[in-house]
Design a protein around this motif. Sequence first.
Motif, PDB file in Angstrom:
ATOM      1  N   PRO A 104       0.814  -1.226   0.000  1.00  0.00           N
ATOM      2  CA  PRO A 104       0.000   0.000   0.000  1.00  0.00           C
ATOM      3  C   PRO A 104       0.842   1.269   0.000  1.00  0.00           C
ATOM      4  O   PRO A 104       0.504   2.245  -0.682  1.00  0.00           O
ATOM      5  N   ILE A 105       1.947   1.253   0.748  1.00  0.00           N
ATOM      6  CA  ILE A 105       2.840   2.414   0.779  1.00  0.00           C
ATOM      7  C   ILE A 105       3.528   2.581  -0.569  1.00  0.00           C
ATOM      8  O   ILE A 105       3.594   3.679  -1.132  1.00  0.00           O
ATOM      9  N   ALA A 106       4.039   1.479  -1.117  1.00  0.00           N
ATOM     10  CA  ALA A 106       4.746   1.535  -2.392  1.00  0.00           C
ATOM     11  C   ALA A 106       3.837   2.009  -3.508  1.00  0.00           C
ATOM     12  O   ALA A 106       4.239   2.827  -4.351  1.00  0.00           O
ATOM     13  N   VAL A 107       2.607   1.509  -3.534  1.00  0.00           N
ATOM     14  CA  VAL A 107       1.664   1.892  -4.593  1.00  0.00           C
ATOM     15  C   VAL A 107       1.369   3.391  -4.532  1.00  0.00           C
ATOM     16  O   VAL A 107       1.294   4.066  -5.568  1.00  0.00           O
ATOM     17  N   LYS A 108       1.225   3.927  -3.327  1.00  0.00           N
ATOM     18  CA  LYS A 108       0.967   5.361  -3.189  1.00  0.00           C
ATOM     19  C   LYS A 108       2.147   6.176  -3.707  1.00  0.00           C
ATOM     20  O   LYS A 108       1.972   7.202  -4.377  1.00  0.00           O
ATOM     21  N   VAL A 109       3.360   5.724  -3.398  1.00  0.00           N
ATOM     22  CA  VAL A 109       4.557   6.415  -3.873  1.00  0.00           C
ATOM     23  C   VAL A 109       4.625   6.362  -5.400  1.00  0.00           C
ATOM     24  O   VAL A 109       4.928   7.358  -6.064  1.00  0.00           O
ATOM     25  N   ILE A 126      16.716   8.666 -12.687  1.00  0.00           N
ATOM     26  CA  ILE A 126      15.734   7.706 -12.165  1.00  0.00           C
ATOM     27  C   ILE A 126      16.010   7.463 -10.672  1.00  0.00           C
ATOM     28  O   ILE A 126      16.428   6.380 -10.274  1.00  0.00           O
ATOM     29  N   PRO A 127      15.771   8.481  -9.848  1.00  0.00           N
ATOM     30  CA  PRO A 127      16.007   8.300  -8.414  1.00  0.00           C
ATOM     31  C   PRO A 127      15.015   7.309  -7.818  1.00  0.00           C
ATOM     32  O   PRO A 127      13.875   7.194  -8.275  1.00  0.00           O
ATOM     33  N   GLY A 128      15.451   6.596  -6.811  1.00  0.00           N
ATOM     34  CA  GLY A 128      14.569   5.677  -6.103  1.00  0.00           C
ATOM     35  C   GLY A 128      14.171   6.255  -4.762  1.00  0.00           C
ATOM     36  O   GLY A 128      14.950   6.976  -4.132  1.00  0.00           O
ATOM     37  N   SER A 129      12.957   5.982  -4.325  1.00  0.00           N
ATOM     38  CA  SER A 129      12.519   6.464  -3.031  1.00  0.00           C
ATOM     39  C   SER A 129      11.355   5.630  -2.529  1.00  0.00           C
ATOM     40  O   SER A 129      10.590   5.070  -3.319  1.00  0.00           O
ATOM     41  N   VAL A 130      11.227   5.545  -1.227  1.00  0.00           N
ATOM     42  CA  VAL A 130      10.075   4.867  -0.624  1.00  0.00           C
ATOM     43  C   VAL A 130       9.192   5.875   0.107  1.00  0.00           C
ATOM     44  O   VAL A 130       8.244   5.485   0.775  1.00  0.00           O
ATOM     45  N   ARG A 131       9.500   7.162  -0.062  1.00  0.00           N
ATOM     46  CA  ARG A 131       8.738   8.204   0.622  1.00  0.00           C
ATOM     47  C   ARG A 131       8.078   9.133  -0.382  1.00  0.00           C
ATOM     48  O   ARG A 131       8.719   9.629  -1.316  1.00  0.00           O
ATOM     49  N   GLU A 132       6.787   9.370  -0.171  1.00  0.00           N
ATOM     50  CA  GLU A 132       6.020  10.206  -1.087  1.00  0.00           C
ATOM     51  C   GLU A 132       6.578  11.620  -1.160  1.00  0.00           C
ATOM     52  O   GLU A 132       6.698  12.193  -2.251  1.00  0.00           O
ATOM     53  N   GLU A 133       6.939  12.198  -0.022  1.00  0.00           N
ATOM     54  CA  GLU A 133       7.433  13.564  -0.018  1.00  0.00           C
ATOM     55  C   GLU A 133       8.768  13.682  -0.753  1.00  0.00           C
ATOM     56  O   GLU A 133       9.062  14.702  -1.381  1.00  0.00           O
ATOM     57  N   ILE A 162       8.058  13.777  -4.518  1.00  0.00           N
ATOM     58  CA  ILE A 162       7.605  15.119  -4.918  1.00  0.00           C
ATOM     59  C   ILE A 162       8.804  16.061  -5.016  1.00  0.00           C
ATOM     60  O   ILE A 162       8.921  16.843  -5.973  1.00  0.00           O
ATOM     61  N   GLU A 163       9.683  15.997  -4.035  1.00  0.00           N
ATOM     62  CA  GLU A 163      10.890  16.826  -4.063  1.00  0.00           C
ATOM     63  C   GLU A 163      11.740  16.510  -5.290  1.00  0.00           C
ATOM     64  O   GLU A 163      12.197  17.412  -6.007  1.00  0.00           O
ATOM     65  N   ASN A 164      11.953  15.218  -5.552  1.00  0.00           N
ATOM     66  CA  ASN A 164      12.793  14.815  -6.680  1.00  0.00           C
ATOM     67  C   ASN A 164      12.204  15.230  -8.022  1.00  0.00           C
ATOM     68  O   ASN A 164      12.929  15.371  -9.005  1.00  0.00           O
ATOM     69  N   GLY A 165      10.890  15.399  -8.061  1.00  0.00           N
ATOM     70  CA  GLY A 165      10.236  15.780  -9.314  1.00  0.00           C
ATOM     71  C   GLY A 165      10.413  17.238  -9.672  1.00  0.00           C
ATOM     72  O   GLY A 165       9.980  17.671 -10.750  1.00  0.00           O
TER      73      GLY A 165
END
Length: 330
Positions: free
Chosen positions: A36-41, A280-287, A290-293
């Motif tokens: 669920p966390i990964a899908v949201k990210v 192609i940065p990797g992250s497990v955090r939604e925030e 957003i920052e990387n974008g």
Amino acid sequence: MSASRTALTNVNGRVIGPVGFGMMGLTMPWAPVDYPIAVKVMKTALEQGANLWNGGIHYGTPQANSLHLLKHYFQKYPEDASKVVLCIKGGFTGMPNGPTNTPEGVRASVEEATIVLDGTKTIDIFECARIDPQVPIKTTVKALAELVKEGKIRGIGLSEVSANTIREAHAVHPISSVEVELSLFTPEPLYNGISDACHELNIPLVAYSPISRGWLTGDLRTIDDLAADDKRRMLPRFKPENFDQNFKLVEAVEKVAKRKGVTTAQVAIGWVCRVGGIPIPGSVREERVIENGKAASLTEEDMAELQRILDTLAVSGERFGGPHEKFLNA
């Protein structure tokens, strides 16, 4: 290589996505993450414009890797399958076995990935994670070209390859992308002919670890900021004997970021875009996604300052260390 002139091409001869300062990618996580966390990210990443998704059969276990997560995502959001350019790495079982790029090996790898995805999404680009020194690249690419003809994959990518390998492979079948480590900590592809070869052949250059495995997030101030079980502790650049020297580069980039009112990660990603890479940065955090974008817009003066930093502060330590090093830039 100019990012503004590059497009993800050569997937059955079709342009499948513009590449420029606004396009980014997303690397599937290595560490276990609740679905669920990964899908949201992942959903947030796509909404931010990160539509090049990069995963691998070896990102996890045979029973739970990034392909299983991708299947779960596209079952939940089937309408997103056509919005994502999916790049999958295979042909690599980890060390000490290393890559297996024989025709039989790559076919088995593609079929394994296809079975796991179970029709939820076509593999747009398949790439062998590393080059097998026992198998000529032309042999591997010919085998992958057959899989393109059969419709099992739509394009062929390369990973951690030299300029010579890029040219040899492209002469057999058009190459859709070349993935290399490219960051302020690892700018070598700009100087060793890799970027030049991609520019010459109009092949997009995909940059993994654009934030240098977290170095340029600004979160790592001392080695104790890494958890005791953090896998990065095994990498040479995070070793105690190298940490302080490498942190000097972080501090220098932070000064640029503060002057521009952005984060160090945004400067790092902006730099990759300016030199012609698709980050192609990797992250497990939604925030963090957003920052990387929001990559920093860097001027010529900014780029010159960053180049002076690179010229002055040497990075200490190999990228992976040990037997992994022999498979880099092959």
